[in-house]
Design a protein around this motif. Structure first.
Motif, PDB file in Angstrom:
ATOM      1  N   LEU A  21       0.808  -1.224   0.000  1.00 26.58           N
ATOM      2  CA  LEU A  21       0.000   0.000   0.000  1.00 26.58           C
ATOM      3  C   LEU A  21       0.839   1.271   0.000  1.00 26.58           C
ATOM      4  O   LEU A  21       0.301   2.368  -0.112  1.00 26.58           O
ATOM      5  CB  LEU A  21      -0.918   0.015   1.240  1.00 26.58           C
ATOM      6  N   CYS A  22       2.163   1.129   0.181  1.00 28.97           N
ATOM      7  CA  CYS A  22       3.010   2.321   0.308  1.00 28.97           C
ATOM      8  C   CYS A  22       3.176   3.009  -1.044  1.00 28.97           C
ATOM      9  O   CYS A  22       3.450   2.364  -2.053  1.00 28.97           O
ATOM     10  CB  CYS A  22       4.375   1.920   0.877  1.00 28.97           C
ATOM     11  N   ILE A  23       2.995   4.340  -1.048  1.00 33.02           N
ATOM     12  CA  ILE A  23       3.171   5.111  -2.280  1.00 33.02           C
ATOM     13  C   ILE A  23       4.442   5.967  -2.237  1.00 33.02           C
ATOM     14  O   ILE A  23       4.677   6.787  -3.114  1.00 33.02           O
ATOM     15  CB  ILE A  23       1.943   6.020  -2.553  1.00 33.02           C
ATOM     16  N   GLY A  24       5.234   5.810  -1.180  1.00 31.02           N
ATOM     17  CA  GLY A  24       6.519   6.514  -1.115  1.00 31.02           C
ATOM     18  C   GLY A  24       6.407   8.002  -0.888  1.00 31.02           C
ATOM     19  O   GLY A  24       7.330   8.750  -1.215  1.00 31.02           O
ATOM     20  N   CYS A  25       5.316   8.459  -0.264  1.00 36.83           N
ATOM     21  CA  CYS A  25       5.124   9.907  -0.087  1.00 36.83           C
ATOM     22  C   CYS A  25       6.020  10.482   1.016  1.00 36.83           C
ATOM     23  O   CYS A  25       6.223  11.681   1.090  1.00 36.83           O
ATOM     24  CB  CYS A  25       3.659  10.214   0.221  1.00 36.83           C
ATOM     25  N   LYS A  26       6.514   9.646   1.919  1.00 39.86           N
ATOM     26  CA  LYS A  26       7.398  10.023   3.029  1.00 39.86           C
ATOM     27  C   LYS A  26       6.704  10.856   4.111  1.00 39.86           C
ATOM     28  O   LYS A  26       7.380  11.486   4.928  1.00 39.86           O
ATOM     29  CB  LYS A  26       8.655  10.763   2.548  1.00 39.86           C
ATOM     30  N   ALA A  27       5.368  10.862   4.108  1.00 43.98           N
ATOM     31  CA  ALA A  27       4.654  11.574   5.189  1.00 43.98           C
ATOM     32  C   ALA A  27       5.050  10.995   6.546  1.00 43.98           C
ATOM     33  O   ALA A  27       5.142  11.726   7.541  1.00 43.98           O
ATOM     34  CB  ALA A  27       3.148  11.454   4.982  1.00 43.98           C
ATOM     35  N   CYS A  28       5.309   9.678   6.581  1.00 44.52           N
ATOM     36  CA  CYS A  28       5.684   9.036   7.860  1.00 44.52           C
ATOM     37  C   CYS A  28       7.021   9.544   8.368  1.00 44.52           C
ATOM     38  O   CYS A  28       7.184   9.804   9.564  1.00 44.52           O
ATOM     39  CB  CYS A  28       5.721   7.518   7.687  1.00 44.52           C
ATOM     40  N   HIS A  63      12.419   5.305   7.739  1.00 46.33           N
ATOM     41  CA  HIS A  63      13.146   5.482   6.483  1.00 46.33           C
ATOM     42  C   HIS A  63      12.369   4.784   5.379  1.00 46.33           C
ATOM     43  O   HIS A  63      12.133   3.573   5.452  1.00 46.33           O
ATOM     44  CB  HIS A  63      14.561   4.880   6.587  1.00 46.33           C
ATOM     45  N   VAL A  64      11.963   5.542   4.367  1.00 42.96           N
ATOM     46  CA  VAL A  64      11.214   4.951   3.250  1.00 42.96           C
ATOM     47  C   VAL A  64      12.195   4.509   2.169  1.00 42.96           C
ATOM     48  O   VAL A  64      12.918   5.326   1.593  1.00 42.96           O
ATOM     49  CB  VAL A  64      10.182   5.951   2.690  1.00 42.96           C
ATOM     50  N   GLN A  65      12.222   3.205   1.945  1.00 42.51           N
ATOM     51  CA  GLN A  65      13.102   2.646   0.911  1.00 42.51           C
ATOM     52  C   GLN A  65      12.399   2.670  -0.455  1.00 42.51           C
ATOM     53  O   GLN A  65      11.196   2.453  -0.521  1.00 42.51           O
ATOM     54  CB  GLN A  65      13.414   1.181   1.216  1.00 42.51           C
ATOM     55  N   MET A  84       8.946   0.795   0.909  1.00 42.96           N
ATOM     56  CA  MET A  84       8.757   0.211   2.233  1.00 42.96           C
ATOM     57  C   MET A  84       9.254   1.185   3.306  1.00 42.96           C
ATOM     58  O   MET A  84      10.363   1.684   3.232  1.00 42.96           O
ATOM     59  CB  MET A  84       9.565  -1.079   2.326  1.00 42.96           C
ATOM     60  N   SER A  85       8.393   1.467   4.266  1.00 43.45           N
ATOM     61  CA  SER A  85       8.774   2.362   5.361  1.00 43.45           C
ATOM     62  C   SER A  85       9.363   1.517   6.487  1.00 43.45           C
ATOM     63  O   SER A  85       8.653   0.781   7.166  1.00 43.45           O
ATOM     64  CB  SER A  85       7.542   3.135   5.843  1.00 43.45           C
ATOM     65  N   ASP A  86      10.679   1.634   6.664  1.00 44.65           N
ATOM     66  CA  ASP A  86      11.400   0.806   7.641  1.00 44.65           C
ATOM     67  C   ASP A  86      11.460   1.524   8.997  1.00 44.65           C
ATOM     68  O   ASP A  86      11.371   2.755   9.068  1.00 44.65           O
ATOM     69  CB  ASP A  86      12.822   0.553   7.121  1.00 44.65           C
ATOM     70  N   CYS A 171       0.055   8.396   7.722  1.00 45.07           N
ATOM     71  CA  CYS A 171       0.127   7.608   6.474  1.00 45.07           C
ATOM     72  C   CYS A 171      -1.212   7.668   5.736  1.00 45.07           C
ATOM     73  O   CYS A 171      -2.229   7.225   6.263  1.00 45.07           O
ATOM     74  CB  CYS A 171       0.491   6.159   6.804  1.00 45.07           C
ATOM     75  N   PRO A 172      -1.229   8.208   4.502  1.00 43.49           N
ATOM     76  CA  PRO A 172      -2.514   8.417   3.825  1.00 43.49           C
ATOM     77  C   PRO A 172      -3.111   7.151   3.228  1.00 43.49           C
ATOM     78  O   PRO A 172      -4.272   7.143   2.825  1.00 43.49           O
ATOM     79  CB  PRO A 172      -2.163   9.421   2.713  1.00 43.49           C
ATOM     80  N   THR A 173      -2.330   6.078   3.159  1.00 43.53           N
ATOM     81  CA  THR A 173      -2.826   4.866   2.493  1.00 43.53           C
ATOM     82  C   THR A 173      -3.023   3.707   3.470  1.00 43.53           C
ATOM     83  O   THR A 173      -3.329   2.597   3.043  1.00 43.53           O
ATOM     84  CB  THR A 173      -1.821   4.405   1.421  1.00 43.53           C
ATOM     85  N   ALA A 174      -2.786   3.942   4.756  1.00 43.34           N
ATOM     86  CA  ALA A 174      -2.847   2.876   5.777  1.00 43.34           C
ATOM     87  C   ALA A 174      -1.827   1.784   5.499  1.00 43.34           C
ATOM     88  O   ALA A 174      -2.042   0.623   5.839  1.00 43.34           O
ATOM     89  CB  ALA A 174      -4.244   2.296   5.897  1.00 43.34           C
ATOM     90  N   SER A 175      -0.693   2.171   4.890  1.00 40.14           N
ATOM     91  CA  SER A 175       0.391   1.210   4.749  1.00 40.14           C
ATOM     92  C   SER A 175       0.951   0.897   6.134  1.00 40.14           C
ATOM     93  O   SER A 175       1.318  -0.243   6.430  1.00 40.14           O
ATOM     94  CB  SER A 175       1.485   1.791   3.843  1.00 40.14           C
ATOM     95  N   ILE A 176       1.025   1.916   7.003  1.00 45.82           N
ATOM     96  CA  ILE A 176       1.463   1.691   8.387  1.00 45.82           C
ATOM     97  C   ILE A 176       0.209   1.612   9.247  1.00 45.82           C
ATOM     98  O   ILE A 176      -0.546   2.578   9.343  1.00 45.82           O
ATOM     99  CB  ILE A 176       2.347   2.846   8.896  1.00 45.82           C
ATOM    100  N   GLN A 177      -0.002   0.431   9.822  1.00 46.86           N
ATOM    101  CA  GLN A 177      -1.178   0.248  10.679  1.00 46.86           C
ATOM    102  C   GLN A 177      -0.698   0.005  12.106  1.00 46.86           C
ATOM    103  O   GLN A 177       0.212  -0.777  12.331  1.00 46.86           O
ATOM    104  CB  GLN A 177      -2.001  -0.927  10.162  1.00 46.86           C
TER     105      GLN A 177
HETATM  106  S1  SF4 Z   1       4.208   4.343   4.611  1.00 52.10           S
HETATM  107 FE1  SF4 Z   1       2.439   5.711   4.232  1.00 52.10          FE
HETATM  108  S2  SF4 Z   1       3.198   7.743   4.834  1.00 52.10           S
HETATM  109 FE2  SF4 Z   1       5.030   6.434   4.629  1.00 52.10          FE
HETATM  110  S3  SF4 Z   1       5.706   6.764   2.530  1.00 52.10           S
HETATM  111 FE3  SF4 Z   1       4.360   4.971   2.459  1.00 52.10          FE
HETATM  112  S4  SF4 Z   1       2.335   5.792   1.983  1.00 52.10           S
HETATM  113 FE4  SF4 Z   1       3.579   7.563   2.620  1.00 52.10          FE
END
Ligand code: SF4
Ligand code: SF4
Length: 272
Positions: A21-28, A63-65, A84-86, A171-177
């Motif tokens: 679900l991660c789109i790499g936006c780096k909001a996290c 860290h977003v890979q 992937m947000s590590d 996280c706007p996509t709920a990749s991190i729950q």
């Molecule tokens: S985990 Fe969520 S907030 Fe972080 S980069 Fe991915 S989509 Fe964006």
């Protein structure tokens, strides 16, 4: 002396990071830095796709890979981008905590691993102990006391107020729950089934109690759904605990020492 008793244990909390679900936006990354008042890393072009952070560190707790993949046949249609947000895995058997000689690293009432800054003496034993390369010592002139160890706290201060950790909240996509670990594990198993049914045959979970990666470090409180092998995401296939590898390493040292002694005996013994 008046010693405050430790808080009573609560339900174990953690993160399920669904990389599909991660789109790499780096909001996290940004939310983590903002909430924890961590300094910016500076904008550097690493030459590694859109990754300008590079690695987890004392002042980078998320860290977003970015992993660009192309099939060997060169087909453009087969190219894909893995993100992937590590983060710190908050291991059930945490090597950093085992290595800490001062008791600065503790297990919290939520089952997470936390560094007490007023106790850390900066010895750095925890740094090589972590099998994921997460925990790091602060730079000499940073805002932290020089040399002290830092990593994700799973927003301990927010948990105390029943708030969701900043990364999961942003996280706007709920990749991190975020949630109770047992519930998240059930959710992850269901999600894996869905993805496999859709043809994502390489999808796998990393850090679950039943996974081989939990053999030594135990289940991870921050676990992942991956779309490829763990090595693709720079994760060890089977993370090792230093105390489990000590016998092996002493054995190798003894064997090498014996080998040198034998060679010396042959060389110098033959000269007489
Ligand atoms: S985990 Fe969520 S907030 Fe972080 S980069 Fe991915 S989509 Fe964006
Ligand atoms: S990932 Fe590393 S720093 Fe985090 S709890 Fe596990 S051993 Fe400690």
């Amino acid at each position: 002396m008046n010693v405050e008793p430790p808080p009573p244990p609560k339900r174990a909390k953690g993160f399920f990071t669904d990389t599909s679900l991660c789109i790499g936006c780096k909001a996290c990354e940004v939310a983590c830095k903002q909430w924890n008042q961590l300094p910016a890393d500076g904008f550097k072009m690493t030459g590694n796709s859109y990754d300008n952070t590079g690695t987890l560190g004392a002042t980078t707790w998320r860290h977003v890979q970015f992993i660009e993949q192309a099939k060997a046949n060169g087909s453009r249609q087969d190219q894909r981008w893995l993100m992937m947000s590590d983060v710190c895995k908050h291991c059930a058997n945490a090597a950093c905590l085992e290595a800490c000689p001062t008791g600065a690293l503790i297990r919290t009432e939520y089952g997470t691993v936390y560094v007490q800054q007023d106790i850390c003496n900066g010895c750095g034993f925890c740094v090589p102990a972590c099998p994921f390369g997460v925990i790091d010592r602060a730079p000499k002139h940073g805002q932290f006391e020089a040399g002290t160890a830092h990593k994700c706290t799973l927003c301990y201060d927010r948990l105390k107020d029943d708030l969701t950790p900043a990364c999961a909240k942003s996280c706007p996509t709920a990749s991190i729950q975020f949630g109770d670990v047992e519930e998240l594990q059930e959710r992850a198993r269901r999600r894996l089934g869905e993805l496999r049914a859709r043809g994502e045959t390489k999808a796998e979970l990393y850090g679950m109690p039943e996974g081989k990666e939990a053999a030594e470090v135990g289940p991870l409180h921050a676990f992942f759904l991956l779309l490829d092998k763990p090595q693709t995401y720079n994760l060890p296939e089977v993370p090792r605990l230093p105390r489990k590898t000590m016998a092996e390493r002493y054995g190798w040292s003894a064997a090498v020492g014996a080998g040198f002694a034998l060679v010396a005996a042959l060389v110098f013994g033959g000269r007489r």
